[in-house]
Each structure stands twice: as structure tokens, then as C-alpha cells.
Design a protein around this motif. Structure first.
Motif, mmCIF file in Angstrom:
data_model
loop_
_atom_site.group_PDB
_atom_site.id
_atom_site.type_symbol
_atom_site.label_atom_id
_atom_site.label_comp_id
_atom_site.label_asym_id
_atom_site.label_seq_id
_atom_site.Cartn_x
_atom_site.Cartn_y
_atom_site.Cartn_z
ATOM 1 N N GLY A 198 -13.873 12.640 0.385
ATOM 2 C CA GLY A 198 -13.779 11.251 -0.053
ATOM 3 C C GLY A 198 -13.074 11.109 -1.386
ATOM 4 N N PHE A 199 -13.252 12.104 -2.264
ATOM 5 C CA PHE A 199 -12.591 12.065 -3.563
ATOM 6 C C PHE A 199 -11.075 12.115 -3.399
ATOM 7 C CE2 PHE A 199 -10.546 14.609 -6.872
ATOM 8 C CZ PHE A 199 -10.766 13.799 -7.985
ATOM 9 N N TYR A 200 -10.617 13.034 -2.524
ATOM 10 C CA TYR A 200 -9.174 13.184 -2.327
ATOM 11 C C TYR A 200 -8.572 11.939 -1.676
ATOM 12 C CZ TYR A 200 -10.284 18.093 -3.161
ATOM 13 O OH TYR A 200 -10.732 19.264 -3.711
ATOM 14 N N SER A 201 -9.299 11.355 -0.735
ATOM 15 C CA SER A 201 -8.764 10.160 -0.073
ATOM 16 C C SER A 201 -8.684 8.989 -1.044
ATOM 17 C CB SER A 201 -9.628 9.791 1.136
ATOM 18 O OG SER A 201 -10.961 9.524 0.740
ATOM 19 N N LYS A 202 -9.735 8.837 -1.902
ATOM 20 C CA LYS A 202 -9.695 7.755 -2.895
ATOM 21 C C LYS A 202 -8.568 7.981 -3.899
ATOM 22 C CE LYS A 202 -14.630 6.631 -2.666
ATOM 23 N NZ LYS A 202 -15.924 6.638 -3.404
ATOM 24 N N LEU A 203 -8.389 9.234 -4.314
ATOM 25 C CA LEU A 203 -7.312 9.553 -5.251
ATOM 26 C C LEU A 203 -5.947 9.281 -4.614
ATOM 27 C CD1 LEU A 203 -6.598 10.652 -8.029
ATOM 28 C CD2 LEU A 203 -6.640 12.971 -7.067
ATOM 29 N N ALA A 204 -5.814 9.604 -3.327
ATOM 30 C CA ALA A 204 -4.557 9.358 -2.620
ATOM 31 C C ALA A 204 -4.263 7.866 -2.533
ATOM 32 C CB ALA A 204 -4.614 9.970 -1.221
ATOM 33 N N ILE A 205 -5.312 7.069 -2.203
ATOM 34 C CA ILE A 205 -5.130 5.609 -2.126
ATOM 35 C C ILE A 205 -4.738 5.052 -3.487
ATOM 36 C CG2 ILE A 205 -6.328 3.418 -1.736
ATOM 37 C CD1 ILE A 205 -8.034 4.890 0.375
ATOM 38 N N ASN A 206 -5.392 5.550 -4.537
ATOM 39 C CA ASN A 206 -5.080 5.098 -5.889
ATOM 40 C C ASN A 206 -3.645 5.475 -6.279
ATOM 41 O OD1 ASN A 206 -5.921 3.903 -8.424
ATOM 42 N ND2 ASN A 206 -5.855 5.978 -9.271
ATOM 43 N N ASN A 207 -3.210 6.678 -5.889
ATOM 44 C CA ASN A 207 -1.837 7.105 -6.187
ATOM 45 C C ASN A 207 -0.817 6.229 -5.462
ATOM 46 O OD1 ASN A 207 -2.728 9.174 -7.800
ATOM 47 N ND2 ASN A 207 -2.546 10.756 -6.227
ATOM 48 N N ILE A 208 -1.096 5.908 -4.206
ATOM 49 C CA ILE A 208 -0.179 5.048 -3.443
ATOM 50 C C ILE A 208 -0.087 3.671 -4.082
ATOM 51 C CG2 ILE A 208 0.140 3.864 -1.230
ATOM 52 C CD1 ILE A 208 -1.060 6.328 0.137
ATOM 53 N N ARG A 209 -1.240 3.168 -4.544
ATOM 54 C CA ARG A 209 -1.245 1.849 -5.183
ATOM 55 C C ARG A 209 -0.458 1.878 -6.492
ATOM 56 N NH1 ARG A 209 -6.319 1.449 -6.005
ATOM 57 N NH2 ARG A 209 -6.832 0.650 -3.932
ATOM 58 N N LYS A 210 -0.693 2.907 -7.305
ATOM 59 C CA LYS A 210 -0.004 2.983 -8.597
ATOM 60 C C LYS A 210 1.496 3.246 -8.435
ATOM 61 C CE LYS A 210 -2.435 6.184 -10.522
ATOM 62 N NZ LYS A 210 -2.912 7.159 -11.540
ATOM 63 N N ASN A 211 1.850 3.990 -7.400
ATOM 64 C CA ASN A 211 3.262 4.311 -7.154
ATOM 65 C C ASN A 211 3.837 3.471 -6.012
ATOM 66 O OD1 ASN A 211 3.832 6.807 -8.932
ATOM 67 N ND2 ASN A 211 1.916 7.344 -7.905
ATOM 68 N N SER A 212 3.379 2.221 -5.924
ATOM 69 C CA SER A 212 3.836 1.359 -4.831
ATOM 70 C C SER A 212 5.346 1.157 -4.853
ATOM 71 C CB SER A 212 3.130 0.002 -4.911
ATOM 72 O OG SER A 212 3.401 -0.631 -6.153
ATOM 73 N N ARG A 213 5.935 1.243 -6.036
ATOM 74 C CA ARG A 213 7.392 1.115 -6.147
ATOM 75 C C ARG A 213 8.099 2.199 -5.347
ATOM 76 N NH1 ARG A 213 9.328 0.656 -12.112
ATOM 77 N NH2 ARG A 213 8.774 -1.526 -11.796
ATOM 78 N N PHE A 214 7.457 3.362 -5.220
ATOM 79 C CA PHE A 214 8.019 4.461 -4.443
ATOM 80 C C PHE A 214 7.550 4.431 -2.988
ATOM 81 C CE2 PHE A 214 7.630 6.856 -8.682
ATOM 82 C CZ PHE A 214 8.816 6.320 -9.132
ATOM 83 N N PHE A 215 6.242 4.184 -2.784
ATOM 84 C CA PHE A 215 5.655 4.329 -1.448
ATOM 85 C C PHE A 215 5.951 3.145 -0.522
ATOM 86 C CE2 PHE A 215 3.077 7.669 -3.392
ATOM 87 C CZ PHE A 215 2.991 8.584 -2.353
ATOM 88 N N PHE A 216 5.988 1.929 -1.079
ATOM 89 C CA PHE A 216 6.183 0.769 -0.220
ATOM 90 C C PHE A 216 7.524 0.825 0.529
ATOM 91 C CE2 PHE A 216 7.478 -3.688 0.462
ATOM 92 C CZ PHE A 216 6.450 -4.079 1.313
ATOM 93 N N PRO A 217 8.644 1.120 -0.140
ATOM 94 C CA PRO A 217 9.904 1.250 0.607
ATOM 95 C C PRO A 217 9.861 2.381 1.639
ATOM 96 C CG PRO A 217 10.350 1.013 -1.729
ATOM 97 C CD PRO A 217 8.881 1.238 -1.586
ATOM 98 N N ARG A 218 9.153 3.471 1.297
ATOM 99 C CA ARG A 218 9.050 4.594 2.238
ATOM 100 C C ARG A 218 8.304 4.180 3.508
ATOM 101 N NH1 ARG A 218 5.888 7.624 5.388
ATOM 102 N NH2 ARG A 218 6.021 9.882 5.176
#
Length: 682
Positions: free
Chosen positions: A4-24
């Protein structure tokens, strides 16, 4: 640590790096939607049952294969950019106590979440857009819309999901290996790597010039349509390789040459611009070359398919100057065909036309013999008359020859030629190297004929053959001469010999009305022929312009749709690469702004200097794409002759329209993505 820690960290990373992940995520969703649409079109039996839909399955399978390759290349490019931007972040994780296996788990959940979002969004978009695409294809094929809103089956869903999940898993493995083999210090310093001044790579520079020059030479000098088809992909590979090599090595060579020019370099505007471009080209050359290749792909796919579809009527008119052609005969126990007379054929067609409300305007009778020969110094050979070495020597001079008597020619044209025995006239209908007169003598099966003169119109349409081979019309003096050629080729070719074509060519007063009743007219003609057979074997050839129109619309319409779909994918890929390059440029230029201001340049001067660099870097691929398109234009025109397209003027117009539209979209993409760039820089 729990999962659960890794999944929450991954979700948080995607949110913070939305400029990179959203276009992908959006890009993969778009690719999945296009992949699903093409795969579904290739398997939807309803679409294949419409008029002209018989080409759909084969072309869509070809599109699926091309899109799979494009998807793999584009997703790997996006991943490469993301990893470059985030390696420093992973290094910080290591410094804070996370082991590389923990970082790998974060990567896994980031990849899993973004993949699932992409798959769900892509499939939903594909299902919603499938009906729109089916309507568009029906419109292109000029047929009625297919009933039903959608077509969903596990045969299309499972392969689509499996391919992209497998691709994402491969990308995760590459990322996991990349993080595992790098030391924390290397991860922390990865964004600063590669800041040394680039050197000229002479081997790559020379290779690029050779590849590009050879590719251009092939595209410009190849004359034969069949050779063009064989050499086109070789030329494309050479041009792609040359483009990458010259962007990487050639740009550095040009900039360093400019720097050596003291009168040019030591000026306030030029010095910072050239120095900055040196580093920009080192870091961005591969991406810019990719944009150039993708842009060229968009131009080639859309301009060629648009030209073919727009010009189908001229192709139809050239190949079918009359509306319907009928040849028929019967064979008994001796297997010799007894052809129906022109009057009998005309009567059958008139009855069928009158029954279905179509009025006949004109009827012509065509009698000719069509033979293929190798031409060596005006001596014609069939293949069995030549040894293997001779065939290889003159194989490029193979041609189709239409033979008819002077009487038939005069009946069709109203012209008298006045041929004596052993005299012929020749018409050069088509030659891939250009039309030219045939003079002197022509030897056929050992008999020499004197060429009286050349004529420049032949009353038999032959462009469907002329598209691949040289094509000539030959008028001989009388029936005996024509029969002598017929008997000679029968002796040589045996069961593979050609027979006479004896047909009527019918022109209707109202082509639209005849086309509307076309199927009924053809059915009535067949019924009449079967009544006359009286137990004998029926041999007939019934051809019509409306059936040809259906085939052309099916081929060209499906190609046009495929070109638009793949062109859109390439355009989307171009936009994505530009977007990521703007982000990359923004982070790098933020530091350059600060350095330039510290050495005494005003903020306005810094902004203008970097602005000129960015404009040059991002619009260079558009110029290169235009040059590539101009270079491949000659070989494309010859390849399109195989598809019976001969209008160079229409191709030029469609190419210019495509380039203008693409340039406008390119500018809009640049303006839109530049906002992100200036937000980062500020």
C-alpha cells in the motif's frame, strides 16, 4: 514496507509529475483507440460486406502492423524522456534509504496505474469512435451506412489489451534494469550529464551524406514503376538513416564552421546563439530527426492517399472510356470457342438495357490480339524463345502489344492508313522512360515488318496494363497478317497462348441511370447468354465501369482512411515529441537565463537570444520534411502509376494542400506547447 505504501507513493508521484504523466497516458490511450478501431474494422464482417469493402480487411491488417511498430517506438521515446527527467528523483530515494528494489516497486505501480488508465480510456474512446469511423468509411466508399452502433468482441478487445500491456511491461523491465545498474551518484547527476562541448563525428557525418545522397538519387532517378516499388523502401531507410546522422553530426559541423568564421561569430547576436545551439543540437538532434521523419510520413501518407481518392474518376474515365464491355462465345466437344457476332451481342445488351430503363447511345466493336513480348533492338521475343541470359538482359524492356487490323482501326477512328503487305504503324501508348517514336523495322516471330509511321492515339484503352509495363498499339495491314502472328504465338506458347478479344463496347446515354440499374442489366445479360448456350460451355467476359468504380472506391477510399488514421497518429506523435522537447528546453533554458544575466546580458537580450534558438530548432524539422517530400515526389508519382494514377498535377495540388495544412497545425502545436516552456523558464 507494505505494498500500500508503494501504491500511494506511485499515485502521489503521478499527481506531482502530471505534466509528464498526463500526456503519456493520453498518448497511449489514443494509440489504443486507433489500434482497436483498425483491428475491429479488419474483423467486422458487416463492413466487409458493403460495396467496395473487400479491400478493408487486408489494408486494416497492414495498418495494425504499422501502428504496432509506431506505438512501440513512440512509447519507448516517451519513457526515455520520463526516465531522464526522473532519475535524479530516484537518486534522492536511494539517499533517503530506499533500496533499488523499493524504487523498482514504485516504478511498477506507476507503470501499472498509468497503463490501466490508458487501457480503460483507450478502449472507451475506440468503442465510441468506431461508429464514426465506420460512417466515414461508408461515406468514402459512397455506400449506405452499416446498421448497428458498435461491434464489440473478445477477438478485438483481448489482442488490443494484451499488446499494450505487454509493451508497458517491457518498458517497466527496461526502467528497472536502468535503475538497477546505475549508482545513486549517477542518478543524482544524470540531468547534468552530457554538458561537454560536442565533437564533430566525422564517420557519422560522412555516412549521413552518403545515405541521404544515395536515397535522394534513387528517388529521383528511378524510372520504372516496378523498380520504384522495389527501391522505395530501400530509399526510405537510407533517407531515415541519413536524417538521423546529419542531425546528430551535420548540425554540429555547420555550427562549428560558423564559429570559426570570426566575422560572423564575434557579434553580439551571433555568439550566444551559435554557442547555445551547439548544446541544443547535441541534446535534441535525435528528437528533431524523429520529428522530421514523422512529419515526412504525415505528408507522404495523406498527400498520396488524398490524390488517389480525389483522382479516382479520372482513373475510371481513362480505363473505361465506354460504360460496358461484353465478349461471349460457346465451345462444344472440340473445345474451340465459337464467338457470338457483334450484332448478337448488341441485341442482348439492348434488350437488357431497354428492360431496365437505360438508353444506349453508341456501340463499338473491338477485335484485337494482346500479347506480351521482350523487345531487344526492335526484335520481339516471347520468353520461351529466349535463353535465361537473354531474358535477364532485356527483362526491363518487357511490353504489352495490342494488335489490330487496319479495317478495325478505320471502323473505330474513321481514319485510313493505306498499309501495304508487311507494313505496320505503331502507337507508343505508355513507356516508363517517356513516350518515344518507334522507327525502322519490327521483327515478330522471325518476320520483319516495316514501320510506315507512328500514330498518337490508339482506340483501345490500355492504361490498366500501361501502369506496370511499356504498352504499344500495332496496326497490321489485314486479317491474314494478324492471324499469322496469332498462329505463331500459339505454336510457341501452347496452352499459355493468347486468344483474340472480340467484344462490344457500349456507351449509355445516361451513365447515372445505367449505373443505378447496373446489377439488373448484368443479370439479364447473363440470363440471355445462358439461354443461348443450348448445352454448350459458355465463355464470356462482362466488364463495366460501375464495377470498376466500386473496386477503385474500395481500394482508394480504404487507403485514404488508413492514410488519415496513420497520419493522425504520426501528427499526434509529432505534437507529443514537441511538447516533451519544450519541457526539456524549458528546464535547461531556465539555468541558461540565469547564466546569461550574470555575465551582463539584459533579460530582454537573453529572451531574444534563446527565442531565436528555440524557433530555429523547432522549425528546422518542418523545413527538412518539405525537402524530403520534394525529393521522394518523383518516385511516388511512378509508384502511383501501378495503381493507375497518372495525374501529376493533382498530386502536386494535394501535396501542397497537405503541406500547408500540416505547417499550420505544426505552428499551432508550437504555440500551444510554448506556453508550458515559458511557464517553466519564468
Amino acid at each position: 514496507m507494505k505494498l500500500g505504501f508503494y501504491s500511494k507513493l506511485a499515485i502521489n508521484n503521478i499527481r506531482k509529475n502530471s505534466r509528464f504523466f498526463f500526456p503519456r497516458i493520453c498518448t497511449e490511450a489514443g494509440l489504443i483507440a486507433c489500434f482497436y478501431i483498425m483491428l475491429t474494422l479488419s474483423m467486422d464482417g458487416r463492413m466487409q460486406s458493403v460495396k467496395g469493402g473487400n479491400y478493408l480487411s487486408a489494408f486494416m491488417w497492414m495498418g495494425v502492423a504499422i501502428l504496432a511498430l509506431l506505438s512501440a517506438v513512440l512509447m519507448l521515446y516517451i519513457n526515455r524522456f520520463l526516465m531522464k527527467q526522473r532519475k535524479r528523483e530516484f537518486g534522492v530515494y536511494n539517499v533517503l534509504g530506499m533500496e533499488k528494489r523499493h524504487v523498482g516497486r514504485v516504478l511498477f505501480f506507476e507503470n501499472l496505474i498509468s497503463s490501466l488508465l490508458s487501457v480503460i480510456a483507450g478502449l472507451l474512446a475506440g468503442m465510441l469512435l468506431y461508429k464514426l469511423c465506420s460512417l466515414l468509411i461508408c461515406r468514402l466508399l459512397q455506400t449506405g451506412a452499416v446498421a448497428g452502433f458498435y461491434y464489440v468482441t473478445p477477438l478485438t478487445l483481448i489482442p488490443t489489451v494484451a499488446f499494450f500491456l505487454a509493451l508497458d511491461f517491457l518498458i517497466f523491465l527496461l526502467n528497472r534494469i536502468s535503475v538497477a545498474i546505475m549508482k545513486p551518484v549517477e542518478l543524482l547527476q544524470s540531468n547534468s550529464a552530457g554538458e561537454k562541448e560536442p565533437k564533430i563525428k566525422w564517420v557519422m557525418l560522412i555516412s549521413g551524406l552518403v545515405c541521404l545522397g544515395t536515397g535522394y538519387y534513387l528517388t529521383i532517378t528511378t524510372e520504372s514503376p516496378l523498380n520504384a516499388l522495389a527501391l522505395f523502401f530501400v530509399a526510405v531507410l537510407l533517407i531515415i538513416a541519413g536524417t538521423y546522422f546529419l542531425f546528430v553530426a551535420g548540425s554540429i559541423f555547420v555550427l562549428k564552421t560558423l564559429r570559426k568564421n570570426k566575422n560572423f561569430y564575434y557579434r553580439p547576436k551571433n555568439m550566444p546563439a551559435v554557442g547555445g545551439l551547439l548544446y541544443r543540437m547535441k541534446q535534441n538532434a535525435v528528437g528533431l530527426a524523429s520529428i522530421s521523419i514523422l512529419a515526412t510520413g504525415v505528408l507522404v501518407m495523406i498527400s498520396t492517399t488524398m490524390s488517389l481518392y480525389s483522382g479516382y474518376e479520372s482513373v475510371l474515365k481513362k480505363n473505361y472510356p465506354q460504360h460496358l464491355y461484353l465478349e461471349a462465345g460457346f465451345s462444344g466437344d472440340n473445345e474451340e470457342i465459337e464467338f457470338l457476332s457483334p450484332s448478337d451481342l448488341e441485341k442482348i445488351v439492348r434488350n437488357a438495357a431497354e428492360k431496365n430503363g437505360a438508353e444506349i447511345k453508341d456501340v463499338e466493336y473491338h477485335e484485337y490480339l494482346l500479347l506480351a513480348y521482350y523487345n531487344s533492338d526492335n526484335i520481339l521475343y516471347t520468353q520461351p524463345e529466349m535463353n535465361e541470359a537473354d531474358v535477364m538482359e532485356v527483362s526491363s524492356d518487357i511490353g504489352n502489344y495490342f494488335f489490330m487490323t487496319e479495317k478495325t482501326y478505320s471502323d473505330l477512328t474513321g481514319e485510313t492508313l493505306g498499309l501495304s503487305q508487311n507494313e505496320i504503324v505503331v502507337c507508343s501508348i505508355y513507356n516508363p522512360e517517356g513516350l518515344k517514336d518507334v522507327t525502322g523495322t519490327l521483327t515478330i516471330h522471325g518476320r520483319e515488318y516495316r514501320i510506315k509511321n507512328n500514330i498518337y492515339h490508339f482506340p483501345i484503352s490500355a492504361s490498366y496494363l500501361a501502369s506496370m509495363f511499356s504498352c504499344y498499339g500495332v496496326v497490321v495491314s489485314d486479317e491474314n497478317t494478324l492471324n499469322e502472328i496469332y498462329v505463331s504465338q500459339k505454336k510457341v506458347l501452347g496452352q499459355f497462348a493468347s486468344d483474340y478479344t472480340r467484344r462490344i463496347a457500349v456507351t449509355f446515354a445516361d451513365a447515372g441511370k445505367a449505373e443505378a440499374a447496373g446489377d439488373a442489366i448484368e443479370n439479364d445479360i447473363r440470363a440471355s447468354l445462358n439461354k443461348l448456350s443450348d448445352g454448350r460451355v459458355l465463355h464470356y467476359n462482362l466488364d463495366s465501369c460501375w464495377n470498376a468504380k466500386e473496386a477503385l472506391l474500395g481500394m482508394f477510399g480504404t487507403l485514404f482512411f488508413l492514410g488519415m488514421l496513420l497520419g493522425t497518429v504520426c501528427l499526434f506523435a509529432t505534437a507529443l515529441i514537441i511538447y516533451y522537447k519544450q519541457i526539456s528546453e524549458g528546464y535547461e533554458d531556465r539555468a541558461r537565463f540565469q547564466i546569461m544575466e550574470k555575465v551582463g546580458m539584459s533579460r530582454e537580450e537573453v529572451k531574444k537570444t534563446i527565442g531565436r534558438q528555440v524557433l530555429l530548432v523547432f522549425f528546422l524539422p518542418l523545413a527538412v520534411a518539405g525537402i524530403h517530400m520534394a525529393a521522394v515526389f518523383p518516385i511516388l508519382t511512378r509508384m502511383m502509376k501501378i495503381l493507375m494514377f497518372f495525374s501529376v498535377k493533382l498530386f502536386v495540388i494535394c501535396t501542397l494542400i497537405t503541406f500547408a495544412a500540416f505547417a499550420l497545425i505544426y505552428v499551432l502545436i508550437y504555440i500551444g506547447t510554448s506556453r508550458t516552456y515559458y511557464q517553466i523558464v519564468k
